[in-house]
Motif scaffolding. Structure first.
Motif, PDB file in Angstrom:
ATOM      1  N   THR A  64       0.857  -1.183   0.000  1.00  0.00           N
ATOM      2  CA  THR A  64       0.000   0.000   0.000  1.00  0.00           C
ATOM      3  C   THR A  64       0.890   1.229   0.000  1.00  0.00           C
ATOM      4  O   THR A  64       1.753   1.382   0.870  1.00  0.00           O
ATOM      5  CB  THR A  64      -0.911   0.027   1.241  1.00  0.00           C
ATOM      6  OG1 THR A  64      -1.810  -1.087   1.195  1.00  0.00           O
ATOM      7  CG2 THR A  64      -1.723   1.317   1.285  1.00  0.00           C
ATOM      8  N   VAL A  65       0.695   2.097  -0.989  1.00  0.00           N
ATOM      9  CA  VAL A  65       1.514   3.300  -1.111  1.00  0.00           C
ATOM     10  C   VAL A  65       0.609   4.525  -1.151  1.00  0.00           C
ATOM     11  O   VAL A  65      -0.445   4.518  -1.786  1.00  0.00           O
ATOM     12  CB  VAL A  65       2.414   3.240  -2.371  1.00  0.00           C
ATOM     13  CG1 VAL A  65       1.600   3.010  -3.631  1.00  0.00           C
ATOM     14  CG2 VAL A  65       3.246   4.511  -2.500  1.00  0.00           C
ATOM     15  N   VAL A  66       1.022   5.564  -0.448  1.00  0.00           N
ATOM     16  CA  VAL A  66       0.279   6.823  -0.407  1.00  0.00           C
ATOM     17  C   VAL A  66       0.945   7.828  -1.337  1.00  0.00           C
ATOM     18  O   VAL A  66       2.168   7.999  -1.306  1.00  0.00           O
ATOM     19  CB  VAL A  66       0.239   7.392   1.027  1.00  0.00           C
ATOM     20  CG1 VAL A  66      -0.375   8.795   1.026  1.00  0.00           C
ATOM     21  CG2 VAL A  66      -0.549   6.473   1.945  1.00  0.00           C
ATOM     22  N   ASP A  67       0.147   8.476  -2.171  1.00  0.00           N
ATOM     23  CA  ASP A  67       0.617   9.588  -2.998  1.00  0.00           C
ATOM     24  C   ASP A  67      -0.044  10.841  -2.441  1.00  0.00           C
ATOM     25  O   ASP A  67      -1.195  11.146  -2.756  1.00  0.00           O
ATOM     26  CB  ASP A  67       0.235   9.366  -4.461  1.00  0.00           C
ATOM     27  CG  ASP A  67       0.789  10.457  -5.382  1.00  0.00           C
ATOM     28  OD1 ASP A  67       1.472  11.367  -4.875  1.00  0.00           O
ATOM     29  OD2 ASP A  67       0.531  10.395  -6.597  1.00  0.00           O
ATOM     30  N   LEU A  68       0.686  11.549  -1.590  1.00  0.00           N
ATOM     31  CA  LEU A  68       0.132  12.725  -0.917  1.00  0.00           C
ATOM     32  C   LEU A  68       0.328  13.956  -1.793  1.00  0.00           C
ATOM     33  O   LEU A  68       1.459  14.354  -2.067  1.00  0.00           O
ATOM     34  CB  LEU A  68       0.814  12.923   0.436  1.00  0.00           C
ATOM     35  CG  LEU A  68       0.239  14.032   1.318  1.00  0.00           C
ATOM     36  CD1 LEU A  68      -1.154  13.661   1.794  1.00  0.00           C
ATOM     37  CD2 LEU A  68       1.149  14.294   2.512  1.00  0.00           C
ATOM     38  N   GLY A  69      -0.777  14.540  -2.229  1.00  0.00           N
ATOM     39  CA  GLY A  69      -0.712  15.640  -3.185  1.00  0.00           C
ATOM     40  C   GLY A  69      -0.648  15.085  -4.595  1.00  0.00           C
ATOM     41  O   GLY A  69       0.159  15.512  -5.420  1.00  0.00           O
ATOM     42  N   SER A  70      -1.520  14.141  -4.866  1.00  0.00           N
ATOM     43  CA  SER A  70      -1.473  13.377  -6.120  1.00  0.00           C
ATOM     44  C   SER A  70      -1.828  14.186  -7.354  1.00  0.00           C
ATOM     45  O   SER A  70      -1.431  13.837  -8.465  1.00  0.00           O
ATOM     46  CB  SER A  70      -2.430  12.182  -6.035  1.00  0.00           C
ATOM     47  OG  SER A  70      -3.769  12.645  -5.889  1.00  0.00           O
ATOM     48  N   GLY A  71      -2.590  15.269  -7.178  1.00  0.00           N
ATOM     49  CA  GLY A  71      -3.062  15.999  -8.347  1.00  0.00           C
ATOM     50  C   GLY A  71      -3.906  15.091  -9.222  1.00  0.00           C
ATOM     51  O   GLY A  71      -4.684  14.269  -8.728  1.00  0.00           O
ATOM     52  N   ALA A  72      -3.726  15.201 -10.526  1.00  0.00           N
ATOM     53  CA  ALA A  72      -4.505  14.391 -11.466  1.00  0.00           C
ATOM     54  C   ALA A  72      -3.874  13.031 -11.729  1.00  0.00           C
ATOM     55  O   ALA A  72      -4.327  12.296 -12.602  1.00  0.00           O
ATOM     56  CB  ALA A  72      -4.691  15.143 -12.779  1.00  0.00           C
TER      57      ALA A  72
END
Length: 227
Positions: A64-72
């Protein structure tokens, strides 16, 4: 048919035509925006070094990976296949419109393991469960409550999990944190001090990760680990 009934039918028909026209317009704008996103990201691929950034996370299937501030979804869409089929990408952003486009793009690409989350400035609203890795790309300088965000991330991440932060900073600056945020930049030193204060260990630092002569800023990359 009475004049009143005829008038109502005419108005209903006009309303339906307006609704159809609005739907067609929105659909057309959506297609145009998706096309623009693709073109912009292709250009970004030429200098952002996404493979190296994502490689720093050391992702594996099932994680499980978090993309914080993923945008589009520039990074989220690239990471989802790497943790599939049982792993997840949790794409967090404050902007609903960006998340809407990311959701559409994920469905178009058959990426059912990518979830979009509308976060808050001081809370990424992560679901229960351990996080194996987290990426904060071109977003850390925008955080208005970095201490709260880092606390949530540290608590959510399993021991040994990696946090990769990549952002841009000035070539020379004595700005305060608030001034740097207003200018959409932050030094690597300032970011590292904040992040390590919350218990993360520094694994790797490249303060000139992307250095383009034409830019006023230099992009830095840092890799941290939760002990």
């Amino acid at each position: 048919m009475t004049a009143y009934a005829l008038q109502r039918r005419t108005l209903a028909g006009a309303a339906l035509l307006l609704l159809v026209a609005a739907v067609v317009f929105v659909a057309d704008q959506m297609v145009r925006t998706l096309g623009t996103l693709t073109a912009v990201e292709r250009e970004r691929d030429t200098w952002q070094r996404p493979e190296e950034i994502i490689g720093s996370l050391d992702l594996r299937p099932g994680q499980t990976v978090v993309d914080l501030g993923s945008g589009a979804g520039y990074f989220a869409l690239k990471m989802a296949p790497l943790v599939a089929p049982t792993g997840r990408v949790l794409a967090v952003d404050l902007r609903r419109q960006s998340l809407a486009f990311l959701w559409i793009r994920a469905r178009q690409g058959g990426l059912a393991n990518l979830a979009v989350i509308h976060g808050e400035p001081d809370n990424p609203r992560l679901p229960p469960g351990p996080v194996d890795a987290a990426l904060i790309a071109n977003t850390y300088h925008e955080l208005t409550a970095p201490d709260r965000i880092l606390k949530v991330l540290f608590t959510s991440m399993r021991p040994g999990a990696r946090l990769v932060v990549v952002d841009r900073g000035p070539r020379a600056s004595t700005e305060s944190r608030s001034e740097a945020t207003a200018h959409h930049e932050l030094t690597a030193t300032a970011a590292r001090d904040e992040i390590t204060r919350h218990g993360f260990l520094t694994e790797f630092t490249d303060e000139r990760f992307i250095d383009r002569a034409a830019d006023e800023d230099i992009w830095w990359l840092m890799v941290f680990r939760k002990p």
